[in-house]
Design a protein around this motif. Structure first.
Motif, short mmCIF file in Angstrom:
data_model
loop_
_atom_site.label_atom_id
_atom_site.label_comp_id
_atom_site.label_asym_id
_atom_site.label_seq_id
_atom_site.Cartn_x
_atom_site.Cartn_y
_atom_site.Cartn_z
N SER A 334 0.84 -1.20 0.00
CA SER A 334 0.00 0.00 0.00
C SER A 334 0.88 1.26 0.00
O SER A 334 0.64 2.20 -0.76
N ASP A 335 1.92 1.24 0.83
CA ASP A 335 2.86 2.38 0.88
C ASP A 335 3.64 2.50 -0.42
O ASP A 335 3.75 3.58 -1.00
N ARG A 336 4.17 1.36 -0.88
CA ARG A 336 5.04 1.37 -2.07
C ARG A 336 4.31 1.90 -3.30
O ARG A 336 4.82 2.72 -4.05
N ASP A 337 3.06 1.44 -3.48
CA ASP A 337 2.33 1.77 -4.71
C ASP A 337 1.34 2.92 -4.53
O ASP A 337 0.59 3.23 -5.45
N ALA A 338 1.34 3.52 -3.32
CA ALA A 338 0.41 4.61 -3.01
C ALA A 338 -1.03 4.22 -3.37
O ALA A 338 -1.73 4.95 -4.07
N ILE A 339 -1.44 3.05 -2.91
CA ILE A 339 -2.83 2.59 -3.11
C ILE A 339 -3.42 2.28 -1.74
O ILE A 339 -2.67 2.14 -0.75
N THR A 340 -4.73 2.17 -1.67
CA THR A 340 -5.32 1.86 -0.36
C THR A 340 -4.95 0.43 0.03
O THR A 340 -4.60 -0.40 -0.82
N THR A 341 -5.07 0.15 1.31
CA THR A 341 -4.76 -1.20 1.79
C THR A 341 -5.75 -2.21 1.21
O THR A 341 -5.39 -3.37 1.00
N VAL A 342 -6.97 -1.77 0.94
CA VAL A 342 -7.97 -2.68 0.35
C VAL A 342 -7.53 -3.07 -1.06
O VAL A 342 -7.54 -4.25 -1.43
N LYS A 343 -7.10 -2.08 -1.82
CA LYS A 343 -6.61 -2.35 -3.20
C LYS A 343 -5.39 -3.27 -3.14
O LYS A 343 -5.25 -4.20 -3.93
N ALA A 344 -4.49 -2.99 -2.19
CA ALA A 344 -3.28 -3.80 -2.07
C ALA A 344 -3.65 -5.25 -1.75
O ALA A 344 -3.11 -6.19 -2.33
N ALA A 345 -4.60 -5.43 -0.84
CA ALA A 345 -5.02 -6.79 -0.45
C ALA A 345 -5.68 -7.50 -1.63
O ALA A 345 -5.40 -8.67 -1.90
N GLU A 346 -6.54 -6.78 -2.33
CA GLU A 346 -7.23 -7.40 -3.46
C GLU A 346 -6.25 -7.80 -4.56
O GLU A 346 -6.35 -8.88 -5.14
N SER A 347 -5.26 -6.92 -4.80
CA SER A 347 -4.35 -7.27 -5.90
C SER A 347 -3.45 -8.44 -5.50
O SER A 347 -3.11 -9.28 -6.33
N LEU A 348 -3.11 -8.53 -4.22
CA LEU A 348 -2.31 -9.69 -3.75
C LEU A 348 -3.12 -10.99 -3.90
O LEU A 348 -2.61 -12.01 -4.36
N ALA A 349 -4.40 -10.92 -3.55
CA ALA A 349 -5.26 -12.10 -3.66
C ALA A 349 -5.43 -12.49 -5.13
O ALA A 349 -5.30 -13.66 -5.50
#
Ligand code: NAD
Length: 373
Positions: A334-349
């Motif tokens: 989330s920090d690295r890509d300046a995206i929300t934690t929800v977006k980060a979690a969804e993209s990891l999944a």
């Protein structure tokens, strides 16, 4: 009799979206069963998700809920590293008046007819005893009582997962996974919240609790082994603290509550904490670290999934502890890509699901069957 040509046009696939593998309507006039089973994805494995027994106002409301919940399970299991897909079921009706042995067993036979594509579990309105009943008709059930090989109540495992997620969040905030001296406010001290209080006190965190049920509060306040402060439920979200932990209802983080928050991070068990997708952006704009609920509260499903290998408590708890690694990775992305934690979690999944879907090009088929053998 009405012939098919006279039915009003229904855009079935438009209605369910093109993301769902299978949606099954289960109806039995004799028992009054009306249920919907939604399978969002079986890419990673059988679709596991609980059965919610609830008096929905309409079939459409039940369908909307089951679709949303089934998709959520795909993400939750993918991020928890499980070989499970996402699914969910709803039975329409008031569990207090509609639930009978005949209805549950009929429902169980519908689950069985899916041949293992959907595995059920407990949810709102269903109990461990219901899962034991369902187990009489199908093996596609988890969350049965320990005597039937089940893992029992998942709440403690869920609380442990939230705790590990909090430690990873503390490391993200302060550089060390240490909760000692941090102030954690827990809204809702039922099965999960009360277990969490014990874990946090054990680590030396300062804990404030709030609950609409006075008995739930007093059980903790009068426990000589605990040290907790009590707050009023109405102002609980506005208390200045390090971590706010919603462990009661969904929708508590919304346009109205977010501006009043005075916490550094949010890590809780409640499902669907964000009232709307935009609320993830609102939290990010306020600089509040939000651990998505489907990451922090995966301990229960991780524990239940272990039943499929023959339940082993220590192995299940070791898997629950890995929620700290997943949390750390999501916060880092989330920090690295300046995206929300929800977006980060969804993209990891989604990355894990896509990887597995692609790798299934290479398959094993077992030894060939030979004539005469
Ligand atoms: P629970 O019913 O045992 O506890 C919920 C508590 O919240 C109760 O004590 C209730 O009095 C309290 N509450 C209700 N409204 C409130 C309000 N407005 N403010 C403050 N407190 C309020 O439920 P639980 O099993 O502890 O689950 C808590 C949350 O975590 C739920 O959202 C549930 O869906 C979610 N969850 C639970 C599990 C699990 O393993 N039990 C797993 C995943 C997610």
């Amino acid at each position: 009799m009405t012939c098919a040509g006279e039915l009003p046009p229904i855009d079935v696939f438009g209605q369910i979206g093109d993301e769902y593998e299978q949606v099954v309507y289960c109806h039995d006039k004799a028992t009054g069963l009306k249920a919907i089973i939604a399978i969002h994805s079986t890419v990673l494995g059988p679709a596991l998700g609980g059965t919610r027994f609830y008096p929905y106002g309409s079939g459409a409301a039940a369908l909307t809920d089951v679709l949303r919940l089934a998709k959520g399970m795909t993400y939750k299991s993918a991020l928890a590293g499980l070989d499970l897909g996402g699914g969910k079921a709803v039975i329409i009706g008031n569990p207090a008046t509609t639930k009978t042995e005949e209805l549950l067993r009929t429902y169980a036979r519908f689950i069985d007819s899916l041949g293992g594509r959907y595995l059920t579990a407990e949810d709102v309105g269903t109990t461990q005893a219901d899962m034991d009943m369902i187990a009489r008709e199908t093996q596609c059930v988890t969350g049965t009582s320990p005597l039937l090989g089940g893992s029992g109540d998942p709440s403690e495992a869920t609380a442990r997962g939230v705790y590990w997620s909090m430690r990873a969040t503390a490391a993200h905030l302060d550089g060390a996974p240490d909760l000692a001296g941090l102030h954690v406010v827990i809204s809702g001290v039922g099965k999960v919240g009360s277990s969490l209080v014990h874990l946090l006190n054990g680590d030396g965190a300062k804990v404030t609790i709030a609950d609409v049920d006075d008995a739930a509060v007093s059980r903790l306040v009068t426990d000589p082994n605990l040290d907790v402060q009590v707050a009023d439920v109405h102002g609980v979200h506005a208390i200045a603290c390090d971590i706010l932990s919603p462990c009661a209802l969904g929708g508590v983080l919304n346009e109205a509550s977010i501006p009043a928050l005075r916490c550094r991070a949010i890590v809780g068990a409640a499902n669907n904490q964000l009232a709307a997708e935009k609320d993830a952006d609102r939290l990010a704009a306020r600089g509040i670290v939000y651990v998505p609920d489907f990451v922090a509260n995966a301990g229960g499903v991780i524990n239940i999934a272990d039943e499929l290998m023959g339940y082993h408590h220590e192995r299940a708890m070791a898997a629950v502890e890995r929620i700290s690694i997943t949390t750390a990775e999501i916060l880092r992305l989330s920090d690295r890509d300046a995206i929300t934690t929800v977006k980060a979690a969804e993209s990891l999944a989604e990355a894990r699901i896509n990887d597995v879907a692609t790798s299934k090009r290479i398959r094993s088929f077992g030894p060939p069957r030979r004539h005469g053998s």
